[in-house]
Design an enzyme around this catalytic site. Structure first.
Site, PDB file in Angstrom:
ATOM      1  CB  SER A 117      -0.883   0.012   1.255  1.00  0.00           C
ATOM      2  OG  SER A 117      -1.555   1.256   1.367  1.00  0.00           O
TER       3      SER A 117
ATOM      4  CE1 TYR B 115      -4.004  -2.313   5.034  1.00  0.00           C
ATOM      5  CE2 TYR B 115      -3.284  -0.055   4.589  1.00  0.00           C
ATOM      6  CZ  TYR B 115      -3.742  -1.286   4.137  1.00  0.00           C
ATOM      7  OH  TYR B 115      -3.924  -1.488   2.789  1.00  0.00           O
TER       8      TYR B 115
HETATM    9  P1  NAP Z   1     -11.305  -6.152   0.379  1.00  0.00           P
HETATM   10  O1  NAP Z   1     -12.240  -5.697  -0.689  1.00  0.00           O
HETATM   11  O2  NAP Z   1     -11.671  -5.955   1.818  1.00  0.00           O
HETATM   12  O3  NAP Z   1     -10.976  -7.699   0.131  1.00  0.00           O
HETATM   13  C1  NAP Z   1     -10.117  -8.343   1.003  1.00  0.00           C
HETATM   14  C2  NAP Z   1      -9.976  -9.788   0.573  1.00  0.00           C
HETATM   15  O4  NAP Z   1      -9.033 -10.411   1.448  1.00  0.00           O
HETATM   16  C3  NAP Z   1     -11.263 -10.567   0.690  1.00  0.00           C
HETATM   17  O5  NAP Z   1     -11.293 -11.486  -0.373  1.00  0.00           O
HETATM   18  C4  NAP Z   1     -11.103 -11.304   2.029  1.00  0.00           C
HETATM   19  O6  NAP Z   1     -11.814 -12.531   2.071  1.00  0.00           O
HETATM   20  C5  NAP Z   1      -9.619 -11.565   2.015  1.00  0.00           C
HETATM   21  N1  NAP Z   1      -8.992 -11.791   3.302  1.00  0.00           N
HETATM   22  C6  NAP Z   1      -8.833 -10.929   4.338  1.00  0.00           C
HETATM   23  N2  NAP Z   1      -8.141 -11.501   5.337  1.00  0.00           N
HETATM   24  C7  NAP Z   1      -7.862 -12.761   4.918  1.00  0.00           C
HETATM   25  C8  NAP Z   1      -7.175 -13.866   5.497  1.00  0.00           C
HETATM   26  N3  NAP Z   1      -6.636 -13.794   6.736  1.00  0.00           N
HETATM   27  N4  NAP Z   1      -7.070 -15.018   4.787  1.00  0.00           N
HETATM   28  C9  NAP Z   1      -7.602 -15.115   3.554  1.00  0.00           C
HETATM   29  N5  NAP Z   1      -8.269 -14.110   2.948  1.00  0.00           N
HETATM   30  C10 NAP Z   1      -8.392 -12.952   3.636  1.00  0.00           C
HETATM   31  O7  NAP Z   1      -9.881  -5.455   0.240  1.00  0.00           O
HETATM   32  P2  NAP Z   1      -9.114  -4.805  -1.008  1.00  0.00           P
HETATM   33  O8  NAP Z   1      -9.284  -3.339  -0.920  1.00  0.00           O
HETATM   34  O9  NAP Z   1      -9.416  -5.503  -2.276  1.00  0.00           O
HETATM   35  O10 NAP Z   1      -7.615  -5.106  -0.543  1.00  0.00           O
HETATM   36  C11 NAP Z   1      -6.809  -6.105  -1.116  1.00  0.00           C
HETATM   37  C12 NAP Z   1      -5.362  -5.789  -0.762  1.00  0.00           C
HETATM   38  O11 NAP Z   1      -5.045  -4.495  -1.269  1.00  0.00           O
HETATM   39  C13 NAP Z   1      -5.108  -5.732   0.752  1.00  0.00           C
HETATM   40  O12 NAP Z   1      -3.856  -6.316   1.036  1.00  0.00           O
HETATM   41  C14 NAP Z   1      -5.096  -4.246   1.034  1.00  0.00           C
HETATM   42  O13 NAP Z   1      -4.318  -3.949   2.167  1.00  0.00           O
HETATM   43  C15 NAP Z   1      -4.489  -3.710  -0.248  1.00  0.00           C
HETATM   44  N6  NAP Z   1      -4.762  -2.290  -0.498  1.00  0.00           N
HETATM   45  C16 NAP Z   1      -6.031  -1.851  -0.715  1.00  0.00           C
HETATM   46  C17 NAP Z   1      -6.236  -0.490  -0.946  1.00  0.00           C
HETATM   47  C18 NAP Z   1      -7.609   0.091  -1.191  1.00  0.00           C
HETATM   48  O14 NAP Z   1      -7.746   1.333  -1.193  1.00  0.00           O
HETATM   49  N7  NAP Z   1      -8.630  -0.698  -1.419  1.00  0.00           N
HETATM   50  C19 NAP Z   1      -5.156   0.400  -0.945  1.00  0.00           C
HETATM   51  C20 NAP Z   1      -3.876  -0.103  -0.718  1.00  0.00           C
HETATM   52  C21 NAP Z   1      -3.694  -1.447  -0.508  1.00  0.00           C
HETATM   53  P3  NAP Z   1     -13.310 -12.637   2.674  1.00  0.00           P
HETATM   54  O15 NAP Z   1     -14.152 -11.623   1.977  1.00  0.00           O
HETATM   55  O16 NAP Z   1     -13.740 -14.031   2.396  1.00  0.00           O
HETATM   56  O17 NAP Z   1     -13.157 -12.331   4.145  1.00  0.00           O
END
Ligand code: NAP
Length: 249
Positions: free
Chosen positions: A144, A158
């Protein structure tokens, strides 16, 4: 049948789901990992299959070693040893100042965002490394921009966990560079996904997006494009690299 086999952790929603769909469209056989939302994972698998791709879903909490072993064995049995890993699963919690963070919350964040990617990278290296008789591969860690910005007043925990992941990207890339494995990272900024609701502000991207240099938040599909680039032979001489996807921030 494609030679390329990818595991996308947290592939049921958001950036992971977009990555799984794009990988399926590019001919990868895809394992969609999820932790709780079986219906969302099934929907991603169905959308890949209905477009002519190959995919299946596996429930596993990537922060638990026994579950990671079960997850990787499921991929071995379904498709054979993987050639690509996207360490995407990650989480955050209620926006808070550092002085209000407690031990249990810190343990949860480190487990999901640090231990999980470490365990999955280890399982992948054991299968991919030429040192272990493997045929090489590519790992992409989803970090991130917060790792550099620090997440003040929202989630320094985080941000710090993503800083640890960045260090892992650098170290592991060097450790396995001569073993056929490339390790790279994407650092998204504000992307339209459900993760912001976990911080207590589902509309965070709409609030902050207009203040960014590009004037908007990003889409999961824009992050997926860079992840697929780093997995592919188009980046065959790139390892230990970071692509920032944050609209100029
Ligand atoms: P999201 O929509 O909340 O999706 C998170 C995913 O991770 C879901 O599929 C969830 O599964 C899964 N998950 C969470 N904890 C887990 C675990 N312990 N074991 C297996 N699966 C797990 O999040 P996102 O925004 O797409 O984020 C994805 C990645 O991008 C993360 O690493 C996040 O830190 C990073 N990121 C996101 C942003 C942003 O603005 N969105 C910015 C920077 C970085 P379930 O739904 O089944 O629980």
């Amino acid at each position: 049948m494609s030679e390329e086999i990818v595991l996308v952790t947290g592939g049921s929603r958001g950036i992971g789901a977009a990555t799984a769909r794009l990988a399926g469209a590019r001919g990868y056989r895809v394992c969609v990992n999820y932790r709780t939302d079986a219906a969302a994972a099934a929907e991603v698998v169905e959308s890949i299959r209905s477009s002519g791709g190959t995919a299946f879903a596996v429930q596993a909490d990537v922060s638990r070693a026994a579950e990671v072993e079960r997850l990787f064995r499921a991929v071995d049995q379904e498709y054979g040893p993987l050639t690509a890993l996207v360490n995407n699963a990650g989480t955050l919690e209620q926006q808070s100042r550092l002085e209000d963070l407690d031990e249990d919350r810190l343990a949860r964040i480190w487990a999901a965002n640090i231990t999980g990617p470490f365990l999955c990278a280890a399982a992948a290296v054991r299968r991919m490394s030429t040192r272990h008789g493997g045929r090489g591969g590519a790992i992409v860690n989803v970090s991130s921009r917060a790792a550099r910005l620090g997440g003040p007043n929202e989630y320094v925990d985080y941000a710090a966990s993503k800083g640890a992941l960045d260090t892992m990207t650098t170290g592991l890339a060097l450790e396995v560079a001569a073993e056929g494995i490339r390790v790279n990272s994407v650092r998204p900024g504000l992307i339209h996904t459900g993760i912001h609701a976990l911080g207590g502000e589902p509309g965070r991207v709409d609030r902050v997006g207009p203040q960014l240099p590009m004037g908007r938040g990003g889409r999961p599909e824009e992050v997926a494009e860079s992840i697929l680039f780093l997995l592919s032979a188009s980046s065959s001489y790139t390892t230990g690299a970071f692509i920032d996807l944050a609209g100029g921030r």
